[in-house]
Design a protein around this motif. Structure first.
Motif, PDB file in Angstrom:
ATOM      1  N   VAL A 120       0.883  -1.165   0.000  1.00 36.34           N
ATOM      2  CA  VAL A 120       0.000   0.000   0.000  1.00 36.34           C
ATOM      3  C   VAL A 120       0.925   1.220   0.000  1.00 36.34           C
ATOM      4  O   VAL A 120       2.141   1.085  -0.108  1.00 36.34           O
ATOM      5  N   SER A 121       0.345   2.408   0.172  1.00 35.70           N
ATOM      6  CA  SER A 121       1.178   3.606   0.269  1.00 35.70           C
ATOM      7  C   SER A 121       0.685   4.483   1.410  1.00 35.70           C
ATOM      8  O   SER A 121      -0.458   4.353   1.863  1.00 35.70           O
ATOM      9  N   LEU A 122       1.547   5.368   1.884  1.00 31.82           N
ATOM     10  CA  LEU A 122       1.186   6.308   2.940  1.00 31.82           C
ATOM     11  C   LEU A 122       0.281   7.375   2.344  1.00 31.82           C
ATOM     12  O   LEU A 122       0.631   8.015   1.361  1.00 31.82           O
ATOM     13  N   LYS A 123      -0.898   7.544   2.955  1.00 31.64           N
ATOM     14  CA  LYS A 123      -1.900   8.454   2.397  1.00 31.64           C
ATOM     15  C   LYS A 123      -1.543   9.927   2.584  1.00 31.64           C
ATOM     16  O   LYS A 123      -1.654  10.722   1.666  1.00 31.64           O
ATOM     17  N   GLY A 124      -1.122  10.315   3.752  1.00 32.09           N
ATOM     18  CA  GLY A 124      -0.867  11.729   4.035  1.00 32.09           C
ATOM     19  C   GLY A 124       0.613  12.052   4.131  1.00 32.09           C
ATOM     20  O   GLY A 124       1.468  11.330   3.626  1.00 32.09           O
ATOM     21  N   ASP A 125       0.895  13.156   4.826  1.00 25.65           N
ATOM     22  CA  ASP A 125       2.273  13.609   4.983  1.00 25.65           C
ATOM     23  C   ASP A 125       3.020  12.868   6.084  1.00 25.65           C
ATOM     24  O   ASP A 125       4.246  12.899   6.133  1.00 25.65           O
ATOM     25  N   GLU A 126       2.277  12.254   6.999  1.00 28.22           N
ATOM     26  CA  GLU A 126       2.906  11.645   8.158  1.00 28.22           C
ATOM     27  C   GLU A 126       2.068  10.496   8.683  1.00 28.22           C
ATOM     28  O   GLU A 126       0.840  10.539   8.628  1.00 28.22           O
ATOM     29  N   GLY A 127       2.735   9.463   9.185  1.00 28.78           N
ATOM     30  CA  GLY A 127       2.035   8.337   9.777  1.00 28.78           C
ATOM     31  C   GLY A 127       2.841   7.731  10.906  1.00 28.78           C
ATOM     32  O   GLY A 127       4.021   7.411  10.732  1.00 28.78           O
TER      33      GLY A 127
END
Length: 193
Positions: A65-72
């Protein structure tokens, strides 16, 4: 009956209400017989889990999958009470899901760093990380095809499609076919249409 209405009115006025202890123990909780057991990391290991598939989504594991926002935030365990071990800070960064528990996914980056991330921070948009310096983007999935562009190591690109040994990617307005050996974020032999 009156007590329930009063709690509902308090909820409407203040946005939350603490349930009495007896109600907290049974509200929205499955019985132990219906709950799959957990391993040391909190991954479900119940009888309903098929090997190689997530118990929550029934999707293949591992998967990307991928990171949706700027930070996780990546936590030590599946829940907000667990300590944050790692913070992902690259939007669109590809991550590999290795386990599932309720609304949490255990993820790893290309270096194996990671932890448990809330599923709302993840996107199904497929991306890859370029792992070869000056990877060549070709016009066709063939080593003899003309080079359209080059991508530096560490560039995050969107996946357009993948064949068994090649993926067509897009990065900074450039598109082309890259050998999978130069990418992290797709499985060997994986086909994406």
């Amino acid at each position: 009956m009156f007590r329930g209405r009063l709690a509902f009115l308090v909820f409407l006025m203040f946005g939350a209400v603490a349930l009495p202890l007896a109600a907290q123990e049974t509200a929205g909780v499955e019985t132990d017989a219906a709950m799959p057991s957990e391993d040391a990391a909190g991954a479900k290991t119940g009888k309903d889990c098929k090997p190689g598939f997530g118990c929550v989504t029934n999707l293949p594991l591992p998967r990307f999958v991928s990171l949706k926002g700027d930070e996780g935030n990546a936590r030590r365990g599946p829940g907000l009470t667990h300590r944050i071990d790692w913070v992902f800070t690259r939007p669109g960064m590809p991550l590999m899901i290795t386990a599932e528990f309720e609304h949490w996914r255990r993820v790893e980056d290309q270096d194996g760093a990671g932890g448990w991330v809330h599923y709302a921070l993840l996107s199904g948009v497929r991306t890859v990380l370029i792992t070869l310096d000056m990877a060549e983007l070709r016009s066709k999935p063939d080593l003899r095809a003309p080079v359209e562009a080059q991508a530096e190591m560490g560039v995050i690109a969107k996946v357009i499609e993948c064949q068994p040994d090649w993926c067509r990617i897009s990065a900074d307005g450039q598109k082309g076919w890259v050998e999978k050996t130069a990418l992290w974020g797709v499985l060997p032999g994986e086909i994406i249409e």
